[in-house]
Design a protein around this motif. Structure first.
Motif, PDB file in Angstrom:
ATOM      1  N   GLU A 185       3.187   7.820  22.251  1.00 61.18           N
ATOM      2  CA  GLU A 185       4.170   7.382  21.258  1.00 61.18           C
ATOM      3  C   GLU A 185       3.550   6.248  20.462  1.00 61.18           C
ATOM      4  N   THR A 186       3.234   6.509  19.210  1.00 54.17           N
ATOM      5  CA  THR A 186       2.632   5.498  18.349  1.00 54.17           C
ATOM      6  C   THR A 186       3.663   4.980  17.362  1.00 54.17           C
ATOM      7  N   GLY A 187       3.274   4.014  16.562  1.00 56.55           N
ATOM      8  CA  GLY A 187       4.173   3.492  15.543  1.00 56.55           C
ATOM      9  C   GLY A 187       4.475   4.495  14.449  1.00 56.55           C
ATOM     10  N   ARG A 188       3.696   5.603  14.417  1.00 59.91           N
ATOM     11  CA  ARG A 188       3.897   6.635  13.401  1.00 59.91           C
ATOM     12  C   ARG A 188       4.325   7.959  14.021  1.00 59.91           C
ATOM     13  N   GLY A 189       4.942   7.875  15.169  1.00 64.34           N
ATOM     14  CA  GLY A 189       5.408   9.083  15.824  1.00 64.34           C
ATOM     15  C   GLY A 189       4.562   9.441  17.034  1.00 64.34           C
ATOM     16  N   THR A 190       4.952  10.511  17.711  1.00 65.14           N
ATOM     17  CA  THR A 190       4.263  10.937  18.926  1.00 65.14           C
ATOM     18  C   THR A 190       3.148  11.912  18.592  1.00 65.14           C
ATOM     19  N   LYS A 191       1.970  11.667  19.189  1.00 66.25           N
ATOM     20  CA  LYS A 191       0.800  12.510  18.989  1.00 66.25           C
ATOM     21  C   LYS A 191       0.228  12.931  20.336  1.00 66.25           C
ATOM     22  N   GLY A 202      -0.758   3.298  21.499  1.00 68.00           N
ATOM     23  CA  GLY A 202       0.664   3.494  21.718  1.00 68.00           C
ATOM     24  C   GLY A 202       0.997   3.636  23.186  1.00 68.00           C
ATOM     25  N   ARG A 203       2.196   4.134  23.432  1.00 67.88           N
ATOM     26  CA  ARG A 203       2.753   4.217  24.775  1.00 67.88           C
ATOM     27  C   ARG A 203       2.438   5.601  25.360  1.00 67.88           C
ATOM     28  N   LEU A 204       1.849   5.623  26.539  1.00 65.35           N
ATOM     29  CA  LEU A 204       1.358   6.859  27.133  1.00 65.35           C
ATOM     30  C   LEU A 204       2.472   7.657  27.810  1.00 65.35           C
ATOM     31  N   ILE A 205       2.521   8.948  27.503  1.00 65.54           N
ATOM     32  CA  ILE A 205       3.477   9.882  28.106  1.00 65.54           C
ATOM     33  C   ILE A 205       2.663  10.979  28.804  1.00 65.54           C
ATOM     34  N   ILE A 206       2.927  11.220  30.091  1.00 66.46           N
ATOM     35  CA  ILE A 206       2.128  12.170  30.861  1.00 66.46           C
ATOM     36  C   ILE A 206       3.025  13.231  31.481  1.00 66.46           C
ATOM     37  N   PHE A 234      -4.682  -0.884  28.075  1.00 68.67           N
ATOM     38  CA  PHE A 234      -4.803  -2.337  27.918  1.00 68.67           C
ATOM     39  C   PHE A 234      -3.625  -3.125  28.457  1.00 68.67           C
ATOM     40  N   GLY A 235      -2.611  -2.476  29.018  1.00 71.61           N
ATOM     41  CA  GLY A 235      -1.526  -3.251  29.619  1.00 71.61           C
ATOM     42  C   GLY A 235      -0.249  -2.455  29.757  1.00 71.61           C
ATOM     43  N   ARG A 236       0.726  -3.106  30.362  1.00 70.39           N
ATOM     44  CA  ARG A 236       2.032  -2.487  30.515  1.00 70.39           C
ATOM     45  C   ARG A 236       2.773  -2.510  29.184  1.00 70.39           C
ATOM     46  N   ALA A 237       3.689  -1.575  29.027  1.00 69.34           N
ATOM     47  CA  ALA A 237       4.437  -1.448  27.776  1.00 69.34           C
ATOM     48  C   ALA A 237       5.563  -2.487  27.745  1.00 69.34           C
ATOM     49  N   LYS A 238       5.151  -3.733  27.548  1.00 65.78           N
ATOM     50  CA  LYS A 238       6.103  -4.839  27.481  1.00 65.78           C
ATOM     51  C   LYS A 238       5.939  -5.557  26.148  1.00 65.78           C
ATOM     52  N   PRO A 239       7.002  -6.197  25.652  1.00 66.87           N
ATOM     53  CA  PRO A 239       6.927  -6.843  24.333  1.00 66.87           C
ATOM     54  C   PRO A 239       5.764  -7.819  24.195  1.00 66.87           C
ATOM     55  N   LEU A 240       5.493  -8.622  25.239  1.00 67.27           N
ATOM     56  CA  LEU A 240       4.416  -9.608  25.137  1.00 67.27           C
ATOM     57  C   LEU A 240       3.057  -8.916  25.029  1.00 67.27           C
ATOM     58  N   THR A 241       2.864  -7.852  25.807  1.00 65.30           N
ATOM     59  CA  THR A 241       1.609  -7.110  25.739  1.00 65.30           C
ATOM     60  C   THR A 241       1.399  -6.533  24.342  1.00 65.30           C
ATOM     61  N   ILE A 242       2.440  -5.961  23.779  1.00 65.20           N
ATOM     62  CA  ILE A 242       2.347  -5.348  22.452  1.00 65.20           C
ATOM     63  C   ILE A 242       2.081  -6.414  21.391  1.00 65.20           C
ATOM     64  N   LEU A 243       2.759  -7.570  21.504  1.00 62.87           N
ATOM     65  CA  LEU A 243       2.539  -8.672  20.564  1.00 62.87           C
ATOM     66  C   LEU A 243       1.102  -9.164  20.640  1.00 62.87           C
ATOM     67  N   GLU A 244       0.595  -9.356  21.857  1.00 60.85           N
ATOM     68  CA  GLU A 244      -0.783  -9.813  22.032  1.00 60.85           C
ATOM     69  C   GLU A 244      -1.763  -8.819  21.421  1.00 60.85           C
TER      70      GLU A 244
END
Length: 374
Positions: free
Chosen positions: A306-312, A323-327, A352-362
């Motif tokens: 799941e990316t900022g431009r949709g799921t690929k 983006g966020r990994l879906i398996i 690179f990290g867990r799908a948490k707001p701080l991780t995404i901001l960093e």
């Protein structure tokens, strides 16, 4: 000693899938849909009618562990087909290092895939380096206990322990390459994971391994590092002074090469570190070569992001996309595992990290200021 032909059988399907991930992923999807169509969950999402990835994505929503829990309660009660195509052979639990520990049922197919894909980090390294001696010596067993507790469900006793210990106990390949000590010895020390519990396990490992031809260790990266520190503190020597390590196979945390690598080498020597991206839910990716990234097991699991431009599809990501990994696996369809992944080009990735707001901001800030380096 495991023969070269067997080692090649383990890694060849992976290598071939990396050459043509689109074809490999379509075949995996078709195989998975056959299983999903046998479940109540799959039938409710028309699994039997789906032929391609876009329809699969449209029909099946992503589901995380919280969403799975009502179905898992049905599995516990005996209705495994609520969401699983096979009856569970056992239950395993996560470490809970990033939140509440998860309890998951696992099937024969899942365990076979764990063994096959989990072995690829070692076997690929041995073949790539032409170093069969890495499979001839002892591997330190620093896994969690496989027996922790049990609960009664509808008159039946369900026993379970940590997934790493359970998989080590069941894995016939690890038995062949001499895991030291045996998982049964680890389990005999009890289920606790406090500092004193780990010190007793570390002492057992140290005593069993002393004067043995130890060539590697495999497991949770912080535990491997803690063992090195324990040996130095308790016995006055670094592990590299006691054993000749050929490779460290490290899992379960992010930034292994950059954050943990320099410290691990302080204790274990200038030894190659092979990274794996694995979890209780599967052995998903491992390092292909000397580049500090992981490459997916496209022949076994189905990967979306799941990316900022949709799921690929994962293999569709361009270098620098993330983006966020879906398996999707033989256990669950479109499972949100809660990790963030970035494409490094040519089927190399880094989690690179867990799908948490701080991780995404960093990550956004990092790409803003240092993206030109990628």
């Amino acid at each position: 000693m495991i023969g070269v032909d067997i080692l090649k059988q383990i890694v060849s399907p992976w290598h071939e899938s990396l050459k043509n991930p689109e074809e490999a992923q379509q075949q995996v999807l078709e195989n998975l849909l056959e299983g999903y169509a046998k479940t109540d969950y799959g039938k409710s999402h028309s699994a039997q009618e789906i032929k391609d990835g876009s329809t699969f994505r449209a029909n099946f929503p992503t589901i995380d562990y919280a969403g799975l829990r009502p179905y898992l309660e049905e599995v516990k009660a005996g209705n495994y087909s609520a969401i699983m195509s096979e009856q569970p052979v056992c239950w395993v639990m996560t470490r809970g290092s990033t939140g509440t520990a998860k309890l998951l049922p696992v099937t024969k197919t899942h365990i076979e895939q764990i063994f096959m894909c989990g072995a690829r980090a070692f076997t690929n390294f041995a073949l790539r380096k032409n170093s069969m001696d890495v499979l001839a010596g002892k591997i330190l067993n620093l896994n969690f206990p496989s027996t922790v507790t049990a609960e009664q469900v509808d008159g039946q006793k369900i026993s379970y322990g940590y997934s790493s210990g359970t998989y080590a106990k069941l894995n016939p390949m690890l038995n062949q390459v001499s895991l030291l000590p045996r998982q049964e010895e680890i389990d005999s020390l009890g289920p606790g994971i406090t500092k004193s519990d780990w010190e007793r396990r570390f002492e057992l490992v140290y005593q069993r391994a002393l004067n043995q031809p130890v060539v590697a260790t495999m497991g949770v990266t912080p535990v491997i590092l803690s063992f090195g520190r324990y040996v130095k503190r308790k016995h006055g020597k670094h592990p590299k002074e006691l054993w000749s390590f050929k490779v460290l196979v490290c899992t379960s945390v992010r930034k292994i090469q950059f954050k943990y690598g320099p410290v691990l080498r302080k204790f274990f020597g200038e030894v190659p570190i092979v990274e794996m991206y694995s979890a209780t839910e599967g052995a998903f990716m491992q390092q292909l070569d000397d580049l500090p990234y992981v490459s997916p097991n496209y022949d076994t699991y189905y990967f979306e992001v799941e990316t900022g431009r949709g799921t690929k599809m994962l293999h569709e990501l361009e270098r620098g996309e993330w983006g966020r990994l879906i398996i999707s696996s033989c256990l669950f369809p479109r499972y949100d595992i809660g990790d963030m992944i970035e494409a490094m080009g040519k089927n190399y990735f880094r989690v690179f990290g867990r799908a948490k707001p701080l991780t995404i901001l960093e990550h956004r800030l990092y790409r803003l200021f240092f993206g030109w380096l990628l």
